[in-house]
Write a protein that holds these residues in place. Sequence first.
Motif, short mmCIF file in Angstrom:
data_model
loop_
_atom_site.label_atom_id
_atom_site.label_comp_id
_atom_site.label_asym_id
_atom_site.label_seq_id
_atom_site.Cartn_x
_atom_site.Cartn_y
_atom_site.Cartn_z
N ALA A 42 2.85 5.92 -2.95
CA ALA A 42 3.98 6.73 -3.41
C ALA A 42 3.99 6.86 -4.93
CB ALA A 42 5.30 6.11 -2.93
N GLU A 74 0.83 -1.21 0.00
CA GLU A 74 0.00 0.00 0.00
C GLU A 74 0.86 1.26 0.00
OE1 GLU A 74 -2.54 -0.34 3.34
OE2 GLU A 74 -3.87 -1.82 2.41
N SER A 75 1.97 1.20 0.72
CA SER A 75 2.87 2.37 0.74
C SER A 75 3.48 2.60 -0.63
CB SER A 75 3.97 2.15 1.79
OG SER A 75 3.41 2.00 3.08
N TYR A 76 3.84 1.51 -1.31
CA TYR A 76 4.41 1.65 -2.65
C TYR A 76 3.39 2.23 -3.63
CZ TYR A 76 5.88 0.23 -7.31
OH TYR A 76 6.19 0.22 -8.64
#
Length: 204
Positions: free
Chosen positions: A99, A94-96
């Motif tokens: 971003a 999810e962070s990738y």
Amino acid sequence: MKISIVSLCLLLSIMLTFGGCAKPPVRNYPRPGSSIKATRPQPGVPAKTAADAPKPARRADTLPPAPERMPPPSYDKPLASIGTQPKADTAAGESYLLAATAPLADQARRQLANGDLDNAQTTAERAVRIDPNNADLWHLMGRIQLARKNFSQAEQLARKSNLLAKGDADLQARNWRLIAESLRGRDNPGAEGAMNKAHELESR
């Protein structure tokens, strides 16, 4: 005397006659090479070589032993069920995605605000291809279609965003407002009901 000479001459002539008719004895000599019998290969028949000679059968006791089968390795940890992922991996994914899509979403909003609708749509579509489960990106796509006066597509995109925005009352309220504006653009009486749903969600 004359008779004896005549008789002697007659005897000599007779001896010479028989001597000339006599033949010397014939001896049977072996012909050269007759004692060796040469074998010529027959046409169409391949000549035998040392490789064609029969090989001695291999004894069974000289065969190498069969390899032993190794048992499969044992796992101490149970395998995860299909369709589930560890929380750490999910958070990292999810962070990738965030971003990767956040800059594209900001760029699409600026293009929408400047009236550059074609590039705004292209940029938003790139973000959606990266993260198709992002409800906010589908809402952004709906706003761009509303600005292009594609009211039917704007409504469908807003409803798609609502399906993914479970538990997000603020985004659901914005989607219902978008649906209400899309219905109003087509003079659909359902626009009032959609706006009421947006007010209910905003009052929570």
